[in-house]
Design an enzyme around this catalytic site. Structure first.
Site, PDB file in Angstrom:
ATOM      1  N   ASN A  10       0.846  -1.080   0.230  1.00 11.81           N
ATOM      2  CA  ASN A  10      -0.059  -0.061   0.029  1.00 11.81           C
ATOM      3  C   ASN A  10       0.813   1.311   0.002  1.00 11.81           C
ATOM      4  O   ASN A  10       1.851   1.320   1.024  1.00 11.81           O
ATOM      5  CB  ASN A  10      -1.004  -0.246   1.050  1.00 11.81           C
ATOM      6  CG  ASN A  10      -1.400   1.417   1.350  1.00 11.81           C
ATOM      7  OD1 ASN A  10      -2.533   1.525   0.747  1.00 11.81           O
ATOM      8  ND2 ASN A  10      -1.015   2.282   2.515  1.00 11.81           N
ATOM      9  N   GLU A  11       0.694   2.112  -0.787  1.00  7.58           N
ATOM     10  CA  GLU A  11       1.303   3.379  -0.965  1.00  7.58           C
ATOM     11  C   GLU A  11       2.739   3.246  -0.681  1.00  7.58           C
ATOM     12  O   GLU A  11       3.410   3.643   0.130  1.00  7.58           O
ATOM     13  CB  GLU A  11       0.735   4.427   0.097  1.00  7.58           C
ATOM     14  CG  GLU A  11      -0.803   4.829  -0.164  1.00  7.58           C
ATOM     15  CD  GLU A  11      -1.180   6.012   0.477  1.00  7.58           C
ATOM     16  OE1 GLU A  11      -0.435   6.535   1.472  1.00  7.58           O
ATOM     17  OE2 GLU A  11      -2.297   6.474   0.276  1.00  7.58           O
ATOM     18  N   TYR A  57      -7.319  11.917  -2.751  1.00  7.60           N
ATOM     19  CA  TYR A  57      -8.333  12.407  -1.768  1.00  7.60           C
ATOM     20  C   TYR A  57      -8.621  13.977  -2.140  1.00  7.60           C
ATOM     21  O   TYR A  57      -7.572  14.746  -2.674  1.00  7.60           O
ATOM     22  CB  TYR A  57      -7.770  12.528  -0.365  1.00  7.60           C
ATOM     23  CG  TYR A  57      -7.825  11.164   0.316  1.00  7.60           C
ATOM     24  CD1 TYR A  57      -8.784  10.691   1.028  1.00  7.60           C
ATOM     25  CD2 TYR A  57      -6.437  10.616   0.153  1.00  7.60           C
ATOM     26  CE1 TYR A  57      -8.751   9.359   1.598  1.00  7.60           C
ATOM     27  CE2 TYR A  57      -6.361   9.234   0.814  1.00  7.60           C
ATOM     28  CZ  TYR A  57      -7.546   8.816   1.407  1.00  7.60           C
ATOM     29  OH  TYR A  57      -7.515   7.364   1.754  1.00  7.60           O
ATOM     30  N   GLU A  69      -8.550   4.135  -2.841  1.00  4.09           N
ATOM     31  CA  GLU A  69      -8.591   5.190  -1.408  1.00  4.09           C
ATOM     32  C   GLU A  69      -9.000   6.434  -2.287  1.00  4.09           C
ATOM     33  O   GLU A  69      -8.487   7.082  -3.070  1.00  4.09           O
ATOM     34  CB  GLU A  69      -7.467   5.440  -0.801  1.00  4.09           C
ATOM     35  CG  GLU A  69      -6.958   4.388   0.200  1.00  4.09           C
ATOM     36  CD  GLU A  69      -6.028   4.518   1.191  1.00  4.09           C
ATOM     37  OE1 GLU A  69      -5.701   5.472   1.356  1.00  4.09           O
ATOM     38  OE2 GLU A  69      -5.296   3.575   1.455  1.00  4.09           O
ATOM     39  N   GLN A 101     -13.467   6.190   4.956  1.00  4.24           N
ATOM     40  CA  GLN A 101     -13.431   4.817   5.178  1.00  4.24           C
ATOM     41  C   GLN A 101     -14.893   4.571   5.918  1.00  4.24           C
ATOM     42  O   GLN A 101     -15.622   5.504   5.918  1.00  4.24           O
ATOM     43  CB  GLN A 101     -12.431   4.533   6.439  1.00  4.24           C
ATOM     44  CG  GLN A 101     -10.972   4.553   5.845  1.00  4.24           C
ATOM     45  CD  GLN A 101     -10.005   4.167   6.839  1.00  4.24           C
ATOM     46  OE1 GLN A 101     -10.366   3.663   7.741  1.00  4.24           O
ATOM     47  NE2 GLN A 101      -8.815   4.342   6.439  1.00  4.24           N
TER      48      GLN A 101
END
Length: 514
Positions: free
Chosen positions: A193-194, A261, A318, A367
């Site tokens: 992840n990331e 985001y 995400e 989330q």
């Protein structure tokens, strides 16, 4: 007297201008080759703040319906919107999570410090078995993020074996000792992840090599083929996508992730309030939300060069709005309220994903409970559904339907010298030939009339839902849980060969035509 006369003369003119704000949606009803994957409507639950602990997994003494310690009123709310998948255990937490710490007798599981999110003690009482039991209760597919940052190839390989292998091995015997006879056959696996940031601060070239190594030893067991998802780019890092598409063979990678985001101010050190903002900040937030269209288009174009058959999915695992935390809460818990603005962001983003369903085949809102753009907020034994929850409810019929490509001619929403499109939309046809249209008007001042030609379609009924409120700052609170909820929509009119929709300001409308 002159001022009063001027007022009465100008008012009808303003009203007339507002009434004349119109948009046109052109549907390509004969071009429905692409399926909108239900997995676009996925969710994400990390060991972060009160998402898992005090969200899904509660104190045994809490007076709520439970199975073991899984909170069933939360489960039932998510079942109603049929969430298709759930990503776990992170996020940044995934790359410090060691799965063996979360199996076996709970009293003997080792504790750890959650260094990413608040420095709290993680007792590992919610681990692999608990997560997969949660998924079974939800009727959803698990999506597990493996530890590449601080883990090993062997650790991830053994986790896959523990979950998916049958037969007689030390790991299958261990699984059975822990209460699970049959393999779960988990398909979706994230390889890290990331990795460009909290997952290891790697270069794309280094990560591509690590992915190939980890993916090689993440085996397919009988009846359990893996859908391996590579850790993709941070927002507009197009070079990351270029390197991974060039370096990783297509047959090793089911999907490539993207994280983006919506930050209201565009500044990570002061992101903006979830509840207290003016129209200028609202406009800037919606502008930042609409950047997703450019991101998806440009990343998809790079993928097309290496994968013209579109075998590799773009997985936006995400996304959502990220504001400053609510005053007085732990800054490491990322707890924020959820307003009508957030619902408009969710609806707009889902329209974008639907319209790019040829490449975007999975996504995960961040989330699910009590963290970032949550569907559900809890307060002790109490809970509420946020405006964003209702968007996912209203958009359900797009899942696994055939995308109807469309073009929009829309007025702009202006703030100062800046302008963005006021209306966005997506449409689909279900297996019975029913037409489903979702429309968003982000303009806080003006209603907009939508005209859509339907030559020869023969639809006789238009049934709709409307989500709106008086102000973009309106929220559902524990004192007023129903301030922003859907109501029946009466503003659609079917004429021979045409649909006309009066779309209110600050609104989301879903329509079903049959």
């Amino acid at each position: 007297m002159k001022r009063s006369l001027l007022f009465f003369v100008c008012l009808p003119v303003v009203m007339l201008l507002n009434a004349q704000r119109e948009a046109t949606v052109t549907l390509q009803l004969k071009d429905t080759q692409t399926t909108i994957s239900r997995h676009i409507y996925g969710h994400f639950s990390e060991h972060l703040g009160r998402c898992i602990y005090d969200g899904f997994w509660v104190d045994p003494a809490m007076n709520v319906p439970k199975k073991d310690r899984i909170r069933l009123d939360v489960v039932e709310a998510l079942k109603r919107i049929r969430i298709p998948n759930l990503r776990w255990p992170g996020g940044c937490f995934a790359d410090e999570y060691h799965w063996r710490d979360g199996i076996g007798e709970r009293s003997k599981r080792p504790k750890m410090i959650n260094t990413h999110w608040g420095g709290v003690t993680e007792d590992n009482s919610f681990g692999t078995h608990e997560f997969l039991e949660l998924c079974a209760l939800l009727g959803t597919e698990p999506y597990i993020a493996g530890n590449v940052g601080s883990g090993t190839v062997e650790e991830m390989s053994k986790w896959v074996e523990y979950l998916n292998a049958d037969g007689d091995t030390p790991l299958t015997r261990l699984r059975k000792e822990n209460g699970r006879d049959q393999p779960w056959k988990v398909g979706f696996w994230g390889v890290g992840n990331e990795s460009w940031g909290c997952g290891g601060n790697m270069t794309p070239e280094y990560y591509a090599g690590e992915f190939r190594r980890y993916a090689t030893f993440a085996r397919n067991y009988p009846g359990a083929p893996l859908k391996k998802i590579a850790g993709g780019a941070n927002s507009a890092d197009y070079n990351w996508t270029e390197v991974l598409m060039k370096s990783i063979p297509r047959n090793m990678m089911w999907g490539l992730s993207l994280h983006h985001y919506t930050v209201p101010t565009g500044k990570w050190n002061q992101k903006g309030s979830a509840t207290s903002f003016d129209e200028k900040e609202y406009f800037n937030t919606m502008k930042n939300c609409l950047f997703m269209e450019e991101l998806v288009t440009k990343h998809a174009a790079i993928m097309d060069r290496y994968d013209p058959e579109k075998k590799v999915a773009l997985v936006v695992d995400e996304w959502g709005i990220w504001t400053d935390v609510e005053p007085g809460t732990n800054p490491g818990f990322l707890y924020q309220q959820n307003s009508l603005r957030d619902a408009l962001i969710a609806a707009t983003t889902l329209n974008i994903f639907n319209n790019h369903a040829d490449r975007v085949r999975m996504a995960n809102l961040a989330q699910t409970v009590n963290v970032l753009q949550a569907l559900i907020l809890t307060k002790g034994a109490d809970m509420l559904l946020t405006p964003t929850y209702y968007v996912f409810d209203m958009y359900q019929q797009h899942k696994d339907a055939r995308l109807v490509p469309l073009k929009i001619t829309t007025p702009d929403y202006a703030n100062g010298t800046q302008r963005i499109p006021a209306v966005n939309a997506s449409a689909s046809l279900d297996a019975k030939g029913r037409l489903y249209i979702t429309l968003v008007n982000i303009d806080p001042e003006n209603d907009i009339t939508i005209h859509t030609a339907l030559p020869g379609a023969g639809y006789k009924n238009a049934v709709g839902k409307l989500l709106r409120s008086a102000a973009f700052t309106d929220v559902n609170s524990f004192e007023n849980k129903t301030k922003v909820v859907p109501v029946a929509f009466k503003g659609a009119q079917l004429k021979p060969g045409e649909l006309m929709v009066k779309l209110p300001r600050l609104s989301i409308v879903s329509l079903l035509l049959n």
